[in-house]
Enzyme design. Structure first.
Site, PDB file in Angstrom:
ATOM      1  N   GLY A 174       6.589  -2.247   6.172  1.00  0.00           N
ATOM      2  CA  GLY A 174       7.940  -2.802   6.156  1.00  0.00           C
ATOM      3  C   GLY A 174       8.957  -1.980   6.911  1.00  0.00           C
ATOM      4  O   GLY A 174       8.711  -0.831   7.278  1.00  0.00           O
TER       5      GLY A 174
ATOM      6  N   SER B 292      11.051   5.389  15.226  1.00  0.00           N
ATOM      7  CA  SER B 292       9.842   4.961  15.937  1.00  0.00           C
ATOM      8  C   SER B 292      10.271   4.582  17.343  1.00  0.00           C
ATOM      9  O   SER B 292      10.707   3.459  17.576  1.00  0.00           O
ATOM     10  CB  SER B 292       9.217   3.752  15.234  1.00  0.00           C
ATOM     11  OG  SER B 292       8.743   4.131  13.976  1.00  0.00           O
TER      12      SER B 292
ATOM     13  N   CYS C 104       6.110  -7.281   7.084  1.00  0.00           N
ATOM     14  CA  CYS C 104       7.276  -6.850   7.862  1.00  0.00           C
ATOM     15  C   CYS C 104       7.749  -8.029   8.699  1.00  0.00           C
ATOM     16  O   CYS C 104       6.925  -8.778   9.223  1.00  0.00           O
ATOM     17  CB  CYS C 104       6.873  -5.681   8.775  1.00  0.00           C
ATOM     18  SG  CYS C 104       8.269  -4.929   9.635  1.00  0.00           S
TER      19      CYS C 104
ATOM     20  N   GLU D 102       0.820  -1.209   0.000  1.00  0.00           N
ATOM     21  CA  GLU D 102       0.000   0.000   0.000  1.00  0.00           C
ATOM     22  C   GLU D 102       0.857   1.263   0.000  1.00  0.00           C
ATOM     23  O   GLU D 102       1.924   1.310   0.621  1.00  0.00           O
ATOM     24  CB  GLU D 102      -0.934  -0.008   1.212  1.00  0.00           C
ATOM     25  CG  GLU D 102      -1.991  -1.092   1.078  1.00  0.00           C
ATOM     26  CD  GLU D 102      -3.021  -1.064   2.199  1.00  0.00           C
ATOM     27  OE1 GLU D 102      -4.216  -1.097   1.884  1.00  0.00           O
ATOM     28  OE2 GLU D 102      -2.634  -1.015   3.377  1.00  0.00           O
TER      29      GLU D 102
ATOM     30  N   CYS E  60      -1.274   5.687  10.114  1.00  0.00           N
ATOM     31  CA  CYS E  60      -0.062   4.973  10.534  1.00  0.00           C
ATOM     32  C   CYS E  60      -0.383   3.653  11.174  1.00  0.00           C
ATOM     33  O   CYS E  60      -1.234   3.573  12.050  1.00  0.00           O
ATOM     34  CB  CYS E  60       0.680   5.767  11.585  1.00  0.00           C
ATOM     35  SG  CYS E  60       1.373   7.246  10.979  1.00  0.00           S
TER      36      CYS E  60
ATOM     37  N   SER F 165      11.821   6.336   8.062  1.00  0.00           N
ATOM     38  CA  SER F 165      11.509   5.974   9.445  1.00  0.00           C
ATOM     39  C   SER F 165      11.979   4.548   9.724  1.00  0.00           C
ATOM     40  O   SER F 165      11.725   3.632   8.947  1.00  0.00           O
ATOM     41  CB  SER F 165       9.995   6.050   9.652  1.00  0.00           C
ATOM     42  OG  SER F 165       9.652   5.537  10.923  1.00  0.00           O
TER      43      SER F 165
ATOM     44  N   CYS G   4       5.965  -5.581  15.834  1.00  0.00           N
ATOM     45  CA  CYS G   4       5.621  -4.598  16.853  1.00  0.00           C
ATOM     46  C   CYS G   4       4.152  -4.835  17.204  1.00  0.00           C
ATOM     47  O   CYS G   4       3.312  -4.996  16.314  1.00  0.00           O
ATOM     48  CB  CYS G   4       5.837  -3.197  16.324  1.00  0.00           C
ATOM     49  SG  CYS G   4       7.531  -2.938  15.778  1.00  0.00           S
TER      50      CYS G   4
ATOM     51  N   CYS H 137       1.175  -2.720  15.699  1.00  0.00           N
ATOM     52  CA  CYS H 137       1.187  -2.392  14.267  1.00  0.00           C
ATOM     53  C   CYS H 137       0.423  -3.421  13.445  1.00  0.00           C
ATOM     54  O   CYS H 137       0.683  -4.613  13.529  1.00  0.00           O
ATOM     55  CB  CYS H 137       2.623  -2.291  13.789  1.00  0.00           C
ATOM     56  SG  CYS H 137       2.751  -1.938  12.031  1.00  0.00           S
TER      57      CYS H 137
ATOM     58  N   CYS I  30       3.460   8.417   1.314  1.00  0.00           N
ATOM     59  CA  CYS I  30       4.001   7.442   2.261  1.00  0.00           C
ATOM     60  C   CYS I  30       4.227   6.131   1.500  1.00  0.00           C
ATOM     61  O   CYS I  30       3.267   5.523   1.031  1.00  0.00           O
ATOM     62  CB  CYS I  30       2.987   7.276   3.387  1.00  0.00           C
ATOM     63  SG  CYS I  30       3.471   6.077   4.611  1.00  0.00           S
TER      64      CYS I  30
HETATM   65  N1  SAH Z   1       8.960   0.044   9.999  1.00  0.00           N
HETATM   66  C1  SAH Z   1       9.257   1.422  10.052  1.00  0.00           C
HETATM   67  C2  SAH Z   1       8.496   2.198   9.048  1.00  0.00           C
HETATM   68  C3  SAH Z   1       6.987   2.129   9.207  1.00  0.00           C
HETATM   69  S1  SAH Z   1       6.532   3.655   9.835  1.00  0.00           S
HETATM   70  C4  SAH Z   1       9.037   1.943  11.446  1.00  0.00           C
HETATM   71  O1  SAH Z   1       8.475   1.221  12.254  1.00  0.00           O
HETATM   72  O2  SAH Z   1       9.479   3.038  11.728  1.00  0.00           O
HETATM   73  C5  SAH Z   1       4.992   3.387  10.494  1.00  0.00           C
HETATM   74  C6  SAH Z   1       4.837   4.260  11.714  1.00  0.00           C
HETATM   75  O3  SAH Z   1       3.538   4.051  12.241  1.00  0.00           O
HETATM   76  C7  SAH Z   1       5.813   3.845  12.802  1.00  0.00           C
HETATM   77  O4  SAH Z   1       6.215   4.928  13.577  1.00  0.00           O
HETATM   78  C8  SAH Z   1       4.952   2.922  13.593  1.00  0.00           C
HETATM   79  O5  SAH Z   1       5.456   2.694  14.861  1.00  0.00           O
HETATM   80  C9  SAH Z   1       3.638   3.655  13.590  1.00  0.00           C
HETATM   81  N2  SAH Z   1       2.526   2.796  13.945  1.00  0.00           N
HETATM   82  C10 SAH Z   1       2.460   1.465  13.840  1.00  0.00           C
HETATM   83  N3  SAH Z   1       1.266   1.021  14.278  1.00  0.00           N
HETATM   84  C11 SAH Z   1       0.570   2.107  14.661  1.00  0.00           C
HETATM   85  C12 SAH Z   1      -0.742   2.305  15.170  1.00  0.00           C
HETATM   86  N4  SAH Z   1      -1.567   1.298  15.357  1.00  0.00           N
HETATM   87  N5  SAH Z   1      -1.128   3.555  15.448  1.00  0.00           N
HETATM   88  C13 SAH Z   1      -0.312   4.603  15.203  1.00  0.00           C
HETATM   89  N6  SAH Z   1       0.924   4.478  14.708  1.00  0.00           N
HETATM   90  C14 SAH Z   1       1.367   3.249  14.442  1.00  0.00           C
HETATM   91 FE1  SF4 Z   2       7.318  -3.324  11.015  1.00  0.00          FE
HETATM   92 FE2  SF4 Z   2       7.412  -0.678  11.541  1.00  0.00          FE
HETATM   93 FE3  SF4 Z   2       5.132  -2.073  11.861  1.00  0.00          FE
HETATM   94 FE4  SF4 Z   2       7.153  -2.452  13.527  1.00  0.00          FE
HETATM   95  S1  SF4 Z   2       5.993  -0.535  13.269  1.00  0.00           S
HETATM   96  S2  SF4 Z   2       5.923  -4.066  12.596  1.00  0.00           S
HETATM   97  S3  SF4 Z   2       8.909  -2.231  12.181  1.00  0.00           S
HETATM   98  S4  SF4 Z   2       6.185  -1.697   9.944  1.00  0.00           S
END
Ligand code: SAH
Ligand code: SF4
Length: 381
Positions: free
Chosen positions: A173, A227, A117, A95, A347, A205, A121, A124, A110
């Site tokens: 990712g 992050s 991934c 996406e 996000c 990021s 996390c 996520c 974005c």
């Molecule tokens: N993998 C990289 C790039 C993805 S960025 C990273 O983690 O930095 C995606 C951003 O959205 C990251 O800061 C992630 O932590 C945040 N994110 C993930 N799940 C989320 C959620 N449920 N609500 C808000 N932000 C979230």
């Molecule tokens: Fe992967 Fe970033 Fe999501 Fe963590 S927050 S699972 S590193 S996409």
């Protein structure tokens, strides 16, 4: 969808194109011309690239394409955010989201770097999707080019009038687990005679892949976002498995040494706010202690819920209190308004339907060096 027997020239850098043209008996000066058509004009039809000469046009048409991912779905949110589900040649999908600025012209694109991934996390949505594979340079770049196609943004406009004024590598990712492809795509994206995105308008990021952070800075010069999401190893270990491999002290050290930092060029610390876990004023104070000697700004992200997620969004009051405290201490700490929530474009909500079996996930994790106790990723469907 592209012709799979033809070779895609998108994603090739100038050296690759020179080698390709040499093979078909063309002179090196043609690289510049072809580059202009591909990346400045956004042309996909070789027969219209009039400056190339008839023979070259024919050879290119015979064996090559200037491809784009296929738009499998195009959704528009009530707030103007647009999300494309893009299909690649092997049927995998990722996406890409366009987020127009609320008050100004322009907006951020974005982009994703992997299908799924390897990290998991806990907050996520992408992390619940098993990794299928890394995206290749032409697929990372293809997201940008497909978005420009859809927004009617060719030829490459001057900065002042761009709809896509910024690129954030914050989609699906972990970009630094696909570093080589990312770097190649970014260098093409930043080339002044083509797509011409300034490195100051690109932000990558990462969840904290410490060894790759200095390389990213030295080799691309783009902005860095981390992050962070937790101020103690204890909590970070629990919500972001990568912290077990690269704990906070190592991460902050890599940030401190990121090339080119100044007060005008700060690291963005993304801080996801989870109710009752990391949203207290004591957390805010600890956050400032962590970044004490780093040019920093913050982006506070109230948790965006998705079906089955094991966390809650804090009240707006407590997010505001946190933000106000950081502002009072002299830091920029805006609260990121969720955009495109009605189409799950915010996000952490990105997810495609591509999945693969768990065994392959375990293998991918081992390759990524992530050691963790087995657990079942939350499922959203
Ligand atoms: N993998 C990289 C790039 C993805 S960025 C990273 O983690 O930095 C995606 C951003 O959205 C990251 O800061 C992630 O932590 C945040 N994110 C993930 N799940 C989320 C959620 N449920 N609500 C808000 N932000 C979230
Ligand atoms: Fe992967 Fe970033 Fe999501 Fe963590 S927050 S699972 S590193 S996409």
């Amino acid at each position: 969808m592209s012709d799979r027997t033809a070779k895609d020239v998108i994603g090739l850098d100038r050296d690759d194109l020179a080698a390709l043209l040499a093979k078909i008996g063309e002179k090196p000066f043609r690289v510049k011309q072809l580059w202009h058509w591909l990346y400045h004009q956004g042309a996909t039809d070789f027969s219209l690239m009039t400056s190339l000469g008839k023979n070259l046009r024919q050879s290119l048409q015979g064996g090559f394409i200037a491809g784009r991912p296929e738009i499998a779905r195009d959704q528009q949110s009530v707030d103007g955010t647009r999300k494309w589900l893009l299909g690649f040649d092997d049927g995998n999908e990722a996406e890409t989201v366009y987020i127009p600025d609320m008050d100004e012209e322009g907006g951020a694109l974005c982009v994703s770097t992997q299908v799924g991934c390897t990290l998991t996390c806990r907050f996520c949505h992408t992390g619940t999707q098993l990794l299928v594979r890394n995206l290749e340079p032409h697929e990372i770049l293809g997201q940008f080019m497909a978005a420009r196609d859809a927004l009617g943004e060719w030829p490459t406009p001057t900065d002042a009038t761009r709809k896509i004024s910024n690129v954030v590598v914050m989609g699906m990712g972990e970009p630094l687990f696909n570093y080589d492809a990312l770097k190649k795509a970014l260098l093409i994206l930043m080339d002044n005679e083509g797509l011409a995105m300034s490195r100051r308008r690109i932000t990558v990021s990462t969840s904290g892949v410490v060894p790759m952070i200095p390389k990213l800075g030295e080799e691309t010069g783009v902005n860095l976002a981390i992050s962070l999401h937790a101020v103690t190893d204890d909590l970070r270990d629990r919500i972001m498995p990568i912290n077990k491999k690269y704990p906070l002290a190592q991460l902050m050290n890599a940030c401190r040494n990121y090339p080119g930092l100044s007060n005008a060029r700060r690291i963005t610390f993304e801080y996801l706010m989870l109710k009752g876990l990391n949203d207290s004023l004591a957390d805010a104070k600890e956050l400032l202690r962590l970044v004490k000697d780093i040019p920093a700004k913050f982006n506070l992200i109230p948790f965006n819920p998705w079906p089955g997620a094991p966390f809650e969004t804090p009240s707006l009051d407590s997010v505001k209190r946190f933000s106000d405290y950081l502002f009072e201490q002299g830091y920029s700490a805006p609260i990121r308004r969720p955009r495109g929530q009605d189409i799950l474009a915010a996000c952490g909500q990105l997810r495609s339907e591509s999945v693969r079996e768990r065994q392959s996930l375990a293998k991918a994790r081992r390759e990524a060096g992530i050691l963790e106790e087995p657990h079942a990723p939350a499922s959203s469907d």
